[in-house]
Scaffold this active site. Structure first.
Site, mmCIF file in Angstrom:
data_model
loop_
_atom_site.group_PDB
_atom_site.id
_atom_site.type_symbol
_atom_site.label_atom_id
_atom_site.label_comp_id
_atom_site.label_asym_id
_atom_site.label_seq_id
_atom_site.Cartn_x
_atom_site.Cartn_y
_atom_site.Cartn_z
ATOM 1 N N TYR A 41 -26.887 15.827 -2.549
ATOM 2 C CA TYR A 41 -26.806 16.144 -3.987
ATOM 3 C C TYR A 41 -28.188 16.193 -4.636
ATOM 4 O O TYR A 41 -29.002 15.258 -4.470
ATOM 5 C CB TYR A 41 -26.023 15.058 -4.718
ATOM 6 N N THR A 69 -3.249 4.736 -11.253
ATOM 7 C CA THR A 69 -3.321 3.641 -10.269
ATOM 8 C C THR A 69 -4.235 2.518 -10.744
ATOM 9 O O THR A 69 -3.869 1.343 -10.702
ATOM 10 C CB THR A 69 -3.812 4.187 -8.913
ATOM 11 N N THR A 107 -16.203 -2.872 -9.192
ATOM 12 C CA THR A 107 -17.382 -2.153 -8.701
ATOM 13 C C THR A 107 -18.583 -2.300 -9.638
ATOM 14 O O THR A 107 -18.399 -2.461 -10.864
ATOM 15 C CB THR A 107 -17.035 -0.655 -8.547
ATOM 16 N N ASP A 108 -19.777 -2.170 -9.077
ATOM 17 C CA ASP A 108 -20.995 -2.183 -9.912
ATOM 18 C C ASP A 108 -21.085 -0.929 -10.787
ATOM 19 O O ASP A 108 -21.877 -0.887 -11.729
ATOM 20 C CB ASP A 108 -22.250 -2.317 -9.041
ATOM 21 N N GLU A 109 -20.256 0.083 -10.492
ATOM 22 C CA GLU A 109 -20.330 1.323 -11.270
ATOM 23 C C GLU A 109 -19.890 1.120 -12.718
ATOM 24 O O GLU A 109 -20.172 1.939 -13.579
ATOM 25 C CB GLU A 109 -19.515 2.434 -10.603
ATOM 26 N N ASP A 147 -26.270 19.078 -8.073
ATOM 27 C CA ASP A 147 -25.991 17.666 -8.311
ATOM 28 C C ASP A 147 -24.560 17.466 -8.826
ATOM 29 O O ASP A 147 -23.988 18.361 -9.451
ATOM 30 C CB ASP A 147 -26.998 17.115 -9.338
ATOM 31 N N LYS A 194 -21.788 16.221 -11.348
ATOM 32 C CA LYS A 194 -21.793 16.102 -12.818
ATOM 33 C C LYS A 194 -21.943 14.640 -13.219
ATOM 34 O O LYS A 194 -21.237 13.778 -12.673
ATOM 35 C CB LYS A 194 -20.452 16.574 -13.376
ATOM 36 N N PHE A 241 -7.071 -4.795 -4.120
ATOM 37 C CA PHE A 241 -8.035 -3.750 -3.745
ATOM 38 C C PHE A 241 -7.522 -2.354 -4.087
ATOM 39 O O PHE A 241 -8.313 -1.423 -4.176
ATOM 40 C CB PHE A 241 -8.277 -3.753 -2.226
ATOM 41 N N ALA A 242 -6.202 -2.174 -4.203
ATOM 42 C CA ALA A 242 -5.642 -0.810 -4.291
ATOM 43 C C ALA A 242 -6.256 -0.048 -5.457
ATOM 44 O O ALA A 242 -6.309 -0.552 -6.579
ATOM 45 C CB ALA A 242 -4.128 -0.873 -4.456
ATOM 46 N N ASP A 302 0.858 -1.194 0.000
ATOM 47 C CA ASP A 302 0.000 0.000 0.000
ATOM 48 C C ASP A 302 0.896 1.246 0.000
ATOM 49 O O ASP A 302 1.895 1.299 0.714
ATOM 50 C CB ASP A 302 -0.896 -0.011 1.245
ATOM 51 N N LYS A 320 -11.993 1.743 -13.691
ATOM 52 C CA LYS A 320 -12.211 0.398 -13.132
ATOM 53 C C LYS A 320 -12.628 -0.576 -14.232
ATOM 54 O O LYS A 320 -12.180 -1.725 -14.265
ATOM 55 C CB LYS A 320 -13.275 0.429 -12.017
ATOM 56 N N TYR A 343 -13.798 7.560 -12.757
ATOM 57 C CA TYR A 343 -13.514 6.453 -11.825
ATOM 58 C C TYR A 343 -14.031 5.143 -12.398
ATOM 59 O O TYR A 343 -13.288 4.154 -12.502
ATOM 60 C CB TYR A 343 -14.158 6.734 -10.455
#
Ligand code: NAD
Length: 322
Positions: A204, A98, A123-125, A269, A271, A79-80, A35, A151, A147
């Site tokens: 938001y 990263t 992630t689910d994103e 909100d 963006k 995880f990093a 880390d 991912k 982000y």
């Protein structure tokens, strides 16, 4: 068996490392945490006196550092990451560095060192905003924030190392985590720490954005289920089963902290704010025997209680109000 945990000083990685060392993983005899201790990583999240734990302070983008940390390692759980959407909107550079270059560096070194298994935590994103229904692992990627895009890129890279080189890669995609030791920039610790100190919290837009909440302990058990019982080259969604609008979440946090709606400020909100994330996680349940255990109401009360009792952990890092 020696396991390398990247990002093990952060919120989820440190929870996972503690879980391993609390004898929850009989096949693991040594854990190495790599880390770089960004603003989100803290040594105090780990018990560095444990003789089974080796802490390497270094960057996953640096091949020499990664090679040193990976020598003698059998498996990797990765995880990093740079993990906060708002920061990626302000400046995406560190996210690509990263999340994409760092993941590629780890995968390269995993191949070179003959690592047997590589669990890539995502992630689910990456599925983007979901108007109705819920996304399965076979649905297309449609990330919106820098982000989420970084991912998604790292997920594809990880899977390409399975398909091209035969590396045993497993990808997990989870919903929003909550629990102790989350840096107070994400909504739950940000709101809790401000509410506990008499401050106000920013909601938001109209607060109708929906997230599925997953207790960090359940997420770590899900990652462990995939490490032990998943299949190479497969993706596993890990959900929490508690969908709430941000307004509903805010109401529960106000109650848990003994405050009322006068503490809430409505702000412009974010963006490109995704309206809703939703995943189906029947695959990890069926194949790996995963079930979330935490009940959201009591999990949230325990989380608020942890922040109440550990003020020294967050006092100096809670962002000032803006
Ligand atoms: P976090 O920000 O709390 O921790 C990230 C850790 O990675 C920190 O300890 C940081 O120091 C370390 N790190 C960052 N850049 C590094 C680098 N270049 N080299 C070495 N270490 C570095 O994040 P988190 O919430 O614990 O998330 C962990 C993982 O789970 C991430 O991959 C994230 O994308 C994923 N995830 C998180 C959530 C959530 O709700 N928190 C949801 C879905 C997926």
């Amino acid at each position: 068996m020696n396991l390398l945990v990247t990002g093990g000083a952060g919120f989820i990685g440190s929870t996972y490392t503690r879980m391993l060392l609390n004898a929850a993983a009989p096949d693991v005899s040594r854990v190495t945490v790599l880390d770089s201790l960004t603003y989100a990583g803290r040594r105090e999240n780990l018990d560095l006196t444990d003789p089974r734990l080796t802490f390497v302070h270094g960057d996953i983008c640096d091949p020499d550092t990664v090679a040193g940390a990976m020598a003698g390692v059998d498996q990797v759980v990765h995880f990093a990451a740079e993990s906060h959407v708002d920061r990626s909107i302000a400046d995406a550079h560190a996210f690509v560095r990263t999340n994409v270059v760092g993941t590629q560096t780890l995968l390269d070194q995993a191949l070179r060192h003959g690592v047997h298994r590589f669990v890539h935590v995502s992630t689910d994103e990456v599925y983007g905003s979901v108007e109705t229904g819920a996304r399965s692992e076979t649905d297309p990627l449609d990330p919106n924030s820098p982000y989420a895009a970084s991912k998604a890129s790292s997920d594809l890279l990880a899977l390409s190392f399975h398909r091209t080189h035969g590396l045993d890669v497993r990808v997990t995609r989870c919903s929003n985590n909550y629990g102790p030791r989350q840096y107070p920039e994400k909504v739950i610790p940000l709101f809790v720490t401000r509410l506990l100190t008499g401050g106000t919290v920013p909601l938001y837009g109209d607060g109708r954005h929906v997230r599925d909440w997953l207790h960090v302990d359940d997420h770590c058990r899900g990652v462990e289920a995939v490490r032990l019982r998943g299949r190479p080259g497969e993706i596993y969604n890990i959900g929490g089963g508690t969908e709430l609008t941000n307004r509903e979440l805010t109401g529960r946090l106000l109650t848990a902290c003994g405050r009322d709606w006068s503490a809430v400020r409505h702000v412009a909100d974010r963006k490109g704010h995704d309206l809703r994330y939703a995943i189906r996680d029947d695959k990890v349940r069926t194949e790996c025997g995963y079930r979330p255990r935490a009940d959201f109401e009591s999990g949230l009360v325990r989380t608020v209680d942890w922040y109440r009792r550990h003020r020294s952990w967050w006092d100096r890092v809670t962002p000032t109000e803006s």
